[in-house]
Design a protein around this motif. Sequence first.
Motif, PDB file in Angstrom:
ATOM      1  N   SER A 203       6.372  15.034 -18.533  1.00 36.62           N
ATOM      2  CA  SER A 203       7.007  13.895 -19.184  1.00 36.62           C
ATOM      3  C   SER A 203       8.141  13.365 -18.308  1.00 36.62           C
ATOM      4  N   GLY A 204       8.123  12.087 -18.030  1.00 32.51           N
ATOM      5  CA  GLY A 204       9.177  11.484 -17.224  1.00 32.51           C
ATOM      6  C   GLY A 204       8.933  11.506 -15.731  1.00 32.51           C
ATOM      7  N   VAL A 205       7.825  12.078 -15.290  1.00 35.81           N
ATOM      8  CA  VAL A 205       7.500  12.116 -13.861  1.00 35.81           C
ATOM      9  C   VAL A 205       6.749  10.836 -13.477  1.00 35.81           C
ATOM     10  N   ASP A 206       7.212  10.156 -12.436  1.00 30.69           N
ATOM     11  CA  ASP A 206       6.594   8.913 -11.966  1.00 30.69           C
ATOM     12  C   ASP A 206       5.590   9.231 -10.857  1.00 30.69           C
ATOM     13  N   LEU A 207       4.420   9.693 -11.248  1.00 29.07           N
ATOM     14  CA  LEU A 207       3.419  10.097 -10.263  1.00 29.07           C
ATOM     15  C   LEU A 207       2.853   8.921  -9.482  1.00 29.07           C
ATOM     16  N   ASP A 208       2.642   7.801 -10.154  1.00 29.76           N
ATOM     17  CA  ASP A 208       1.915   6.688  -9.539  1.00 29.76           C
ATOM     18  C   ASP A 208       2.601   6.154  -8.291  1.00 29.76           C
ATOM     19  N   SER A 209       3.926   6.260  -8.214  1.00 28.44           N
ATOM     20  CA  SER A 209       4.636   5.739  -7.048  1.00 28.44           C
ATOM     21  C   SER A 209       4.348   6.545  -5.787  1.00 28.44           C
ATOM     22  N   LEU A 210       3.836   7.766  -5.950  1.00 27.74           N
ATOM     23  CA  LEU A 210       3.643   8.677  -4.820  1.00 27.74           C
ATOM     24  C   LEU A 210       2.232   8.661  -4.248  1.00 27.74           C
ATOM     25  N   TYR A 211       1.327   7.923  -4.864  1.00 25.53           N
ATOM     26  CA  TYR A 211      -0.076   7.997  -4.455  1.00 25.53           C
ATOM     27  C   TYR A 211      -0.655   6.614  -4.179  1.00 25.53           C
ATOM     28  N   ALA A 212      -1.571   6.589  -3.212  1.00 24.00           N
ATOM     29  CA  ALA A 212      -2.447   5.440  -2.967  1.00 24.00           C
ATOM     30  C   ALA A 212      -3.752   5.987  -2.418  1.00 24.00           C
ATOM     31  N   PRO A 213      -4.876   5.312  -2.654  1.00 31.04           N
ATOM     32  CA  PRO A 213      -6.148   5.795  -2.111  1.00 31.04           C
ATOM     33  C   PRO A 213      -6.077   5.949  -0.592  1.00 31.04           C
ATOM     34  N   PRO A 214      -6.614   7.027  -0.040  1.00 28.90           N
ATOM     35  CA  PRO A 214      -6.535   7.237   1.410  1.00 28.90           C
ATOM     36  C   PRO A 214      -7.092   6.082   2.231  1.00 28.90           C
ATOM     37  N   ALA A 215      -8.030   5.319   1.686  1.00 27.98           N
ATOM     38  CA  ALA A 215      -8.595   4.187   2.429  1.00 27.98           C
ATOM     39  C   ALA A 215      -7.643   2.996   2.486  1.00 27.98           C
ATOM     40  N   ASP A 216      -6.613   2.989   1.647  1.00 29.53           N
ATOM     41  CA  ASP A 216      -5.645   1.890   1.598  1.00 29.53           C
ATOM     42  C   ASP A 216      -4.422   2.282   2.420  1.00 29.53           C
ATOM     43  N   ARG A 217      -4.467   2.007   3.720  1.00 20.13           N
ATOM     44  CA  ARG A 217      -3.402   2.478   4.609  1.00 20.13           C
ATOM     45  C   ARG A 217      -2.041   1.900   4.237  1.00 20.13           C
TER      46      ARG A 217
ATOM     47  N   GLY B 248      -1.064   0.921   1.329  1.00 23.76           N
ATOM     48  CA  GLY B 248      -0.641   1.589   0.110  1.00 23.76           C
ATOM     49  C   GLY B 248      -0.132   2.981   0.384  1.00 23.76           C
ATOM     50  N   VAL B 249      -0.787   3.705   1.286  1.00 21.06           N
ATOM     51  CA  VAL B 249      -0.349   5.056   1.644  1.00 21.06           C
ATOM     52  C   VAL B 249       1.031   5.010   2.310  1.00 21.06           C
ATOM     53  N   GLU B 250       1.265   3.996   3.134  1.00 21.02           N
ATOM     54  CA  GLU B 250       2.584   3.847   3.749  1.00 21.02           C
ATOM     55  C   GLU B 250       3.660   3.659   2.683  1.00 21.02           C
ATOM     56  N   ARG B 251       3.392   2.804   1.701  1.00 21.77           N
ATOM     57  CA  ARG B 251       4.374   2.589   0.629  1.00 21.77           C
ATOM     58  C   ARG B 251       4.600   3.869  -0.172  1.00 21.77           C
ATOM     59  N   ALA B 252       3.514   4.577  -0.485  1.00 24.22           N
ATOM     60  CA  ALA B 252       3.625   5.807  -1.270  1.00 24.22           C
ATOM     61  C   ALA B 252       4.369   6.889  -0.494  1.00 24.22           C
ATOM     62  N   THR B 253       4.169   6.926   0.811  1.00 21.59           N
ATOM     63  CA  THR B 253       4.877   7.903   1.640  1.00 21.59           C
ATOM     64  C   THR B 253       6.362   7.591   1.682  1.00 21.59           C
TER      65      THR B 253
ATOM     66  N   ALA C  34      14.082   5.262   7.791  1.00 18.74           N
ATOM     67  CA  ALA C  34      14.691   4.416   8.816  1.00 18.74           C
ATOM     68  C   ALA C  34      14.873   5.159  10.140  1.00 18.74           C
ATOM     69  N   ASP C  35      15.223   6.447  10.062  1.00 17.73           N
ATOM     70  CA  ASP C  35      15.562   7.200  11.268  1.00 17.73           C
ATOM     71  C   ASP C  35      14.379   7.867  11.944  1.00 17.73           C
ATOM     72  N   HIS C  36      13.266   8.039  11.207  1.00 24.81           N
ATOM     73  CA  HIS C  36      12.135   8.796  11.762  1.00 24.81           C
ATOM     74  C   HIS C  36      10.808   8.056  11.540  1.00 24.81           C
ATOM     75  N   PRO C  37      10.680   6.844  12.077  1.00 22.20           N
ATOM     76  CA  PRO C  37       9.437   6.090  11.862  1.00 22.20           C
ATOM     77  C   PRO C  37       8.202   6.777  12.429  1.00 22.20           C
ATOM     78  N   ASP C  38       8.343   7.503  13.534  1.00 21.87           N
ATOM     79  CA  ASP C  38       7.180   8.185  14.114  1.00 21.87           C
ATOM     80  C   ASP C  38       6.686   9.294  13.181  1.00 21.87           C
ATOM     81  N   ALA C  39       7.613  10.020  12.559  1.00 26.32           N
ATOM     82  CA  ALA C  39       7.223  11.067  11.615  1.00 26.32           C
ATOM     83  C   ALA C  39       6.529  10.473  10.406  1.00 26.32           C
ATOM     84  N   VAL C  40       7.024   9.345   9.923  1.00 26.76           N
ATOM     85  CA  VAL C  40       6.386   8.680   8.786  1.00 26.76           C
ATOM     86  C   VAL C  40       4.971   8.263   9.148  1.00 26.76           C
ATOM     87  N   ARG C  41       4.773   7.732  10.349  1.00 26.63           N
ATOM     88  CA  ARG C  41       3.427   7.322  10.780  1.00 26.63           C
ATOM     89  C   ARG C  41       2.487   8.524  10.848  1.00 26.63           C
ATOM     90  N   ARG C  42       2.978   9.665  11.331  1.00 26.81           N
ATOM     91  CA  ARG C  42       2.128  10.854  11.400  1.00 26.81           C
ATOM     92  C   ARG C  42       1.727  11.308   9.997  1.00 26.81           C
TER      93      ARG C  42
END
Length: 254
Positions: free
Chosen positions: A122-136, A138-143, A153-161
Amino acid sequence: MPVASNGGVACYYERDGGGDSVVFVGDAGYGAWQWGWQHAAVAGPFESVVTDVRGAGRSDAPPGPYSVSDLVSDLTAVLSDAGLRSAAVVGAGLGGMVGLEAARTTSRVDRLVCLGTAPSGSGVDLDSLYAPPADREGVERATEAALSEGFVADHPDAVRRIVEWRTAEDADPTAWEAQAAAVRGYSLDAPYEVTAPTLVVHGADDAAWPAEDARTLAGDLPRGEFAAVDGAGHLAHVERSKRVNDELLSFLEE
């Protein structure tokens, strides 16, 4: 490639290192990539056992919805297949709920670490953390939603990985909904029955799984400890891995 069977559901896991065993149980939607930072720290002094939660990675994805009890059965099947009577369990999000329920209902959990988890869905916002793997995109936003603004902001390369790993390993939408049902349907109604020593670690800036819920969880457990990770989001064990690993190893070595 070790695979445990639970009622016909194949549960994949990997073992590395030596010593006492530490079993990792992952968060809803995520593949085993989420444990890369902790596996490297644990697999020296301990044996690391990394599982793929049903619905993600190399484990089967039977029709849902799933329950936390289903995933506890998967965990005990892995322990039995690996020849482990019991082990320390480290769970993130959904995996933390699995660890709590396993500690409450079985004798298979020696020590428990809950990362970014809560006593109830209860109270957990799961939807903000997920996007279908085929939706790149969306996955970036969820990440980004799972991390702090400063880390993004400081680690864009890590976010891309991380995005690359997620598009390769994360659950598809059907399996995600089945896993999310397990989170939404869970409530730890008897925390006093979780008698294993438990460390609750939570990102102070986690916008999806409220940090106050985690603090309450630790306070309600007979042998609970709470550690806040300042400036970290839901994936605190990724973006503040050194701090979290220090807490983890210190707790496991007690």
